[in-house]
Design a protein around this motif. Structure first.
Motif, PDB file in Angstrom:
ATOM      1  N   TYR A 159       0.893  -1.174  -0.057  1.00 23.59           N
ATOM      2  CA  TYR A 159      -0.015  -0.120  -0.066  1.00 23.59           C
ATOM      3  C   TYR A 159       0.904   1.212  -0.172  1.00 23.59           C
ATOM      4  O   TYR A 159       2.042   1.383   0.426  1.00 23.59           O
ATOM      5  N   LEU A 160       0.427   2.210  -0.705  1.00 25.52           N
ATOM      6  CA  LEU A 160       1.105   3.516  -0.552  1.00 25.52           C
ATOM      7  C   LEU A 160       0.081   4.413   0.400  1.00 25.52           C
ATOM      8  O   LEU A 160      -0.934   4.544   0.039  1.00 25.52           O
TER       9      LEU A 160
ATOM     10  N   ASN B 254      -1.340  -1.162  -6.944  1.00 21.62           N
ATOM     11  CA  ASN B 254      -1.916  -1.613  -8.377  1.00 21.62           C
ATOM     12  C   ASN B 254      -3.072  -0.615  -8.611  1.00 21.62           C
ATOM     13  O   ASN B 254      -3.427  -0.735  -9.726  1.00 21.62           O
ATOM     14  N   THR B 255      -3.422   0.233  -7.728  1.00 25.97           N
ATOM     15  CA  THR B 255      -4.667   1.101  -8.038  1.00 25.97           C
ATOM     16  C   THR B 255      -4.077   2.545  -8.299  1.00 25.97           C
ATOM     17  O   THR B 255      -4.898   3.193  -8.915  1.00 25.97           O
ATOM     18  N   VAL B 256      -2.782   2.777  -8.125  1.00 24.85           N
ATOM     19  CA  VAL B 256      -2.394   4.137  -8.373  1.00 24.85           C
ATOM     20  C   VAL B 256      -2.548   4.442  -9.765  1.00 24.85           C
ATOM     21  O   VAL B 256      -2.814   5.583 -10.203  1.00 24.85           O
TER      22      VAL B 256
ATOM     23  N   VAL C 241     -13.761   9.871  -8.155  1.00 24.11           N
ATOM     24  CA  VAL C 241     -12.450   8.967  -8.511  1.00 24.11           C
ATOM     25  C   VAL C 241     -12.254   8.165  -7.621  1.00 24.11           C
ATOM     26  O   VAL C 241     -12.144   6.804  -7.564  1.00 24.11           O
ATOM     27  N   LEU C 242     -12.206   8.704  -6.177  1.00 19.57           N
ATOM     28  CA  LEU C 242     -11.705   7.873  -5.037  1.00 19.57           C
ATOM     29  C   LEU C 242     -12.983   6.903  -4.807  1.00 19.57           C
ATOM     30  O   LEU C 242     -12.931   5.463  -4.373  1.00 19.57           O
TER      31      LEU C 242
ATOM     32  N   THR D 159      -8.679   3.566   0.870  1.00 21.30           N
ATOM     33  CA  THR D 159      -9.248   4.163   2.152  1.00 21.30           C
ATOM     34  C   THR D 159      -8.781   5.804   2.152  1.00 21.30           C
ATOM     35  O   THR D 159      -7.616   5.872   2.244  1.00 21.30           O
ATOM     36  N   ALA D 160      -9.862   6.752   2.391  1.00 18.12           N
ATOM     37  CA  ALA D 160      -9.362   7.961   2.738  1.00 18.12           C
ATOM     38  C   ALA D 160      -9.787   8.301   4.032  1.00 18.12           C
ATOM     39  O   ALA D 160     -10.579   7.732   4.524  1.00 18.12           O
TER      40      ALA D 160
END
Length: 100
Positions: free
Chosen positions: A2-3, A30-32, A88-89, A97-98
């Motif tokens: 995760y980033l 892989n979602t970036v 987008v999120l 997660t935000a």
């Protein structure tokens, strides 16, 4: 993997500021690429000739004081752009997660 990206708004040391917010997003690596491609697409809609100049900072978009945001006279237009970024999120996988 995760980033994790963190950003803050306000200042803890400034007594004139009522709020301090620390926010962030945790994204699987892989979602970036997908998020970036979606935001790049939105940037091309806003600034077709030079989408690389578009940075999505909510306070700048909302205020509309600087380009390209000053080109959107109506506050409702600028709010719609902020909502598109948030969409987008919203469209990412559930493991993005935000938080604030």
């Amino acid at each position: 993997m995760y980033l994790l990206c963190l950003d803050d708004s306000g200042s803890v040391d400034d007594p004139t500021q009522e709020y301090f917010v620390l926010g962030g997003i945790c994204v699987p690596e892989n979602t970036v690429f997908w998020i970036t491609s979606q935001l790049d697409k939105l940037a091309r809609e806003i600034e077709p000739d030079n989408p690389g100049l578009v940075e999505f900072h909510a306070s700048e978009i909302f205020s509309g004081r600087r380009e390209p945001w000053s080109n959107f006279r109506a506050k409702e237009q600028r709010i719609r752009i902020i909502l598109k970024v948030l969409d987008v999120l919203k469209e990412t996988y559930k493991d993005t997660t935000a938080f604030a």
